[in-house]
Design a protein around this motif. Sequence first.
Motif, PDB file in Angstrom:
ATOM      1  N   SER A 199     -44.271  -0.592  62.384  1.00  0.00           N
ATOM      2  CA  SER A 199     -45.672  -0.736  63.005  1.00  0.00           C
ATOM      3  C   SER A 199     -46.137  -1.916  63.596  1.00  0.00           C
ATOM      4  O   SER A 199     -47.118  -1.549  64.498  1.00  0.00           O
ATOM      5  CB  SER A 199     -46.225  -0.765  61.270  1.00  0.00           C
ATOM      6  OG  SER A 199     -46.103  -2.008  60.845  1.00  0.00           O
ATOM      7  N   LYS A 200     -45.387  -2.991  63.534  1.00  0.00           N
ATOM      8  CA  LYS A 200     -45.721  -4.125  64.417  1.00  0.00           C
ATOM      9  C   LYS A 200     -45.368  -3.890  65.781  1.00  0.00           C
ATOM     10  O   LYS A 200     -46.378  -3.865  66.959  1.00  0.00           O
ATOM     11  CB  LYS A 200     -45.092  -5.470  64.276  1.00  0.00           C
ATOM     12  CG  LYS A 200     -45.100  -6.532  65.185  1.00  0.00           C
ATOM     13  CD  LYS A 200     -46.732  -7.143  65.006  1.00  0.00           C
ATOM     14  CE  LYS A 200     -46.729  -8.118  65.949  1.00  0.00           C
ATOM     15  NZ  LYS A 200     -48.262  -8.687  66.208  1.00  0.00           N
ATOM     16  N   MET A 201     -44.226  -2.951  65.982  1.00  0.00           N
ATOM     17  CA  MET A 201     -43.912  -2.670  67.501  1.00  0.00           C
ATOM     18  C   MET A 201     -44.860  -1.469  67.999  1.00  0.00           C
ATOM     19  O   MET A 201     -45.278  -1.695  69.241  1.00  0.00           O
ATOM     20  CB  MET A 201     -42.520  -2.230  67.682  1.00  0.00           C
ATOM     21  CG  MET A 201     -41.923  -1.810  68.858  1.00  0.00           C
ATOM     22  SD  MET A 201     -41.957  -3.302  69.924  1.00  0.00           S
ATOM     23  CE  MET A 201     -41.063  -4.566  69.572  1.00  0.00           C
ATOM     24  N   VAL A 202     -45.151  -0.794  67.314  1.00  0.00           N
ATOM     25  CA  VAL A 202     -46.229   0.263  67.686  1.00  0.00           C
ATOM     26  C   VAL A 202     -47.400  -0.231  68.187  1.00  0.00           C
ATOM     27  O   VAL A 202     -48.121   0.044  69.204  1.00  0.00           O
ATOM     28  CB  VAL A 202     -46.418   1.423  66.546  1.00  0.00           C
ATOM     29  CG1 VAL A 202     -47.515   2.274  66.890  1.00  0.00           C
ATOM     30  CG2 VAL A 202     -45.202   2.404  66.137  1.00  0.00           C
ATOM     31  N   ASP A 203     -47.916  -1.140  67.294  1.00  0.00           N
ATOM     32  CA  ASP A 203     -49.226  -2.052  67.839  1.00  0.00           C
ATOM     33  C   ASP A 203     -48.979  -2.822  69.198  1.00  0.00           C
ATOM     34  O   ASP A 203     -49.946  -2.719  70.142  1.00  0.00           O
ATOM     35  CB  ASP A 203     -49.878  -3.138  66.769  1.00  0.00           C
ATOM     36  CG  ASP A 203     -50.096  -2.438  65.377  1.00  0.00           C
ATOM     37  OD1 ASP A 203     -50.453  -1.173  65.555  1.00  0.00           O
ATOM     38  OD2 ASP A 203     -50.106  -3.036  64.503  1.00  0.00           O
ATOM     39  N   LEU A 204     -47.777  -3.330  69.333  1.00  0.00           N
ATOM     40  CA  LEU A 204     -47.463  -3.882  70.781  1.00  0.00           C
ATOM     41  C   LEU A 204     -47.468  -3.079  71.766  1.00  0.00           C
ATOM     42  O   LEU A 204     -48.088  -3.330  73.054  1.00  0.00           O
ATOM     43  CB  LEU A 204     -46.238  -4.801  70.521  1.00  0.00           C
ATOM     44  CG  LEU A 204     -46.286  -5.966  69.636  1.00  0.00           C
ATOM     45  CD1 LEU A 204     -44.695  -6.565  69.513  1.00  0.00           C
ATOM     46  CD2 LEU A 204     -47.147  -7.053  70.195  1.00  0.00           C
ATOM     47  N   ILE A 205     -46.873  -2.050  71.434  1.00  0.00           N
ATOM     48  CA  ILE A 205     -46.704  -0.765  72.568  1.00  0.00           C
ATOM     49  C   ILE A 205     -48.137  -0.230  72.935  1.00  0.00           C
ATOM     50  O   ILE A 205     -48.540  -0.414  74.138  1.00  0.00           O
ATOM     51  CB  ILE A 205     -45.889   0.167  72.163  1.00  0.00           C
ATOM     52  CG1 ILE A 205     -44.453  -0.146  71.895  1.00  0.00           C
ATOM     53  CG2 ILE A 205     -45.902   1.393  73.381  1.00  0.00           C
ATOM     54  CD1 ILE A 205     -43.392   0.722  71.224  1.00  0.00           C
ATOM     55  N   SER A 206     -48.818   0.078  71.804  1.00  0.00           N
ATOM     56  CA  SER A 206     -50.156   0.464  71.989  1.00  0.00           C
ATOM     57  C   SER A 206     -51.066  -0.526  72.719  1.00  0.00           C
ATOM     58  O   SER A 206     -52.102  -0.023  73.562  1.00  0.00           O
ATOM     59  CB  SER A 206     -50.925   1.052  70.719  1.00  0.00           C
ATOM     60  OG  SER A 206     -49.924   1.999  70.117  1.00  0.00           O
ATOM     61  N   GLY A 207     -50.818  -1.692  72.557  1.00  0.00           N
ATOM     62  CA  GLY A 207     -51.727  -2.697  72.984  1.00  0.00           C
ATOM     63  C   GLY A 207     -51.381  -3.174  74.456  1.00  0.00           C
ATOM     64  O   GLY A 207     -52.104  -4.079  75.024  1.00  0.00           O
ATOM     65  N   GLY A 208     -50.284  -2.639  75.092  1.00  0.00           N
ATOM     66  CA  GLY A 208     -50.116  -3.030  76.359  1.00  0.00           C
ATOM     67  C   GLY A 208     -48.919  -3.993  76.734  1.00  0.00           C
ATOM     68  O   GLY A 208     -48.916  -4.505  77.789  1.00  0.00           O
ATOM     69  N   ASP A 209     -48.382  -4.561  75.617  1.00  0.00           N
ATOM     70  CA  ASP A 209     -47.562  -5.634  75.539  1.00  0.00           C
ATOM     71  C   ASP A 209     -46.193  -5.573  75.989  1.00  0.00           C
ATOM     72  O   ASP A 209     -45.280  -6.259  76.011  1.00  0.00           O
ATOM     73  CB  ASP A 209     -47.621  -6.536  74.286  1.00  0.00           C
ATOM     74  CG  ASP A 209     -49.235  -7.066  74.099  1.00  0.00           C
ATOM     75  OD1 ASP A 209     -49.625  -7.527  74.932  1.00  0.00           O
ATOM     76  OD2 ASP A 209     -49.487  -7.116  73.121  1.00  0.00           O
ATOM     77  N   VAL A 210     -45.893  -4.148  76.146  1.00  0.00           N
ATOM     78  CA  VAL A 210     -44.416  -3.602  76.290  1.00  0.00           C
ATOM     79  C   VAL A 210     -44.401  -2.697  77.467  1.00  0.00           C
ATOM     80  O   VAL A 210     -45.073  -2.159  77.857  1.00  0.00           O
ATOM     81  CB  VAL A 210     -43.963  -2.690  75.105  1.00  0.00           C
ATOM     82  CG1 VAL A 210     -42.610  -2.317  75.388  1.00  0.00           C
ATOM     83  CG2 VAL A 210     -44.327  -3.307  73.716  1.00  0.00           C
ATOM     84  N   THR A 231     -39.242  -5.019  77.837  1.00  0.00           N
ATOM     85  CA  THR A 231     -39.711  -6.225  78.038  1.00  0.00           C
ATOM     86  C   THR A 231     -40.943  -6.252  76.932  1.00  0.00           C
ATOM     87  O   THR A 231     -41.794  -5.444  77.245  1.00  0.00           O
ATOM     88  CB  THR A 231     -40.082  -6.732  79.207  1.00  0.00           C
ATOM     89  OG1 THR A 231     -39.227  -6.613  80.146  1.00  0.00           O
ATOM     90  CG2 THR A 231     -40.739  -8.046  79.424  1.00  0.00           C
ATOM     91  N   VAL A 232     -40.932  -7.410  76.153  1.00  0.00           N
ATOM     92  CA  VAL A 232     -41.985  -7.347  75.304  1.00  0.00           C
ATOM     93  C   VAL A 232     -42.693  -8.865  75.469  1.00  0.00           C
ATOM     94  O   VAL A 232     -41.963  -9.643  75.412  1.00  0.00           O
ATOM     95  CB  VAL A 232     -41.781  -7.289  73.652  1.00  0.00           C
ATOM     96  CG1 VAL A 232     -42.869  -7.575  72.582  1.00  0.00           C
ATOM     97  CG2 VAL A 232     -40.900  -5.925  73.377  1.00  0.00           C
ATOM     98  N   ARG A 233     -44.148  -8.745  75.466  1.00  0.00           N
ATOM     99  CA  ARG A 233     -44.569 -10.311  75.950  1.00  0.00           C
ATOM    100  C   ARG A 233     -44.428 -11.309  74.982  1.00  0.00           C
ATOM    101  O   ARG A 233     -44.846 -10.916  73.667  1.00  0.00           O
ATOM    102  CB  ARG A 233     -46.164 -10.071  76.186  1.00  0.00           C
ATOM    103  CG  ARG A 233     -46.878 -11.173  76.785  1.00  0.00           C
ATOM    104  CD  ARG A 233     -48.320 -10.652  76.957  1.00  0.00           C
ATOM    105  NE  ARG A 233     -48.294  -9.639  78.109  1.00  0.00           N
ATOM    106  CZ  ARG A 233     -49.566  -8.984  78.491  1.00  0.00           C
ATOM    107  NH1 ARG A 233     -50.399  -9.187  77.663  1.00  0.00           N
ATOM    108  NH2 ARG A 233     -49.263  -8.263  79.333  1.00  0.00           N
TER     109      ARG A 233
END
Length: 259
Positions: A199-210, A231-233
Amino acid sequence: MLPRQELLAGADNRDCLARLIDLAEQSIRTWEPAISDFLSPPELAEAQERLGRLTELQLLPWGGYPQAERQRLAIARSEMPLEVEQIAIAAVEIAGNFLFDPASHRDFLGSLLGTGLVREKVGDILVLGDRGAQALVMPELVEFLGLHLTQVRSVPVKVREIPLAELRVPAPRVKQLTTVEASLRLDAIASAGFGLSRSKMVDLISGGDVRVNWKSVTQPSTQLKSGDLVTVRGKGRLSVGEIQVTKKERYRLELTRYV
């Protein structure tokens, strides 16, 4: 001369790509290599993907050492000789005693830009702990920095040019991982590789951090393949290695995490 609108269509780094197209057309006209300023990894990846389609051009990136992130891009006609020696890059040492006031990459970059430089004129910065740092810059800036870069944080510094051979490039810190997943979805593989919840990774992806291969991705269901770089910010990078299908039709992946 070149299909400019086609090359620029949908580009993430449109202004940078437009400047590179100008350089490419200059090189075609003059029969001389044209060299860009320093490019970020996403800018370089997009330029290589789009300009690399053109058979009349050849591209050669170089950042001063093989693992450099920020690199200059040489562009020339495909029939012309092109070598890294044609890409001018200078290395400078920023020396000071940082034992009692440690400086980070951000501190050194801020001080460099504080002299009036723009980011495109500065390549990688290699922080050397309490002794200062080394930086890759455009050669014409060496004398300027020697005069104007006199302090980082509270520490007085001296700047001098050094040979590229004296760069102290740190060995990359890597962690090898193996994971078995039901699919090749980005969210599943990245969560396993970075040790984060799905779920945390989904949030990062959806937020443009990946980013995948330096391109921003916002769909968790994006499919990965061998050779992809994620790459994950703020978390580092993850390289997807060999992928095998198990007897239960799941995917066993070899991952390399760079921290």
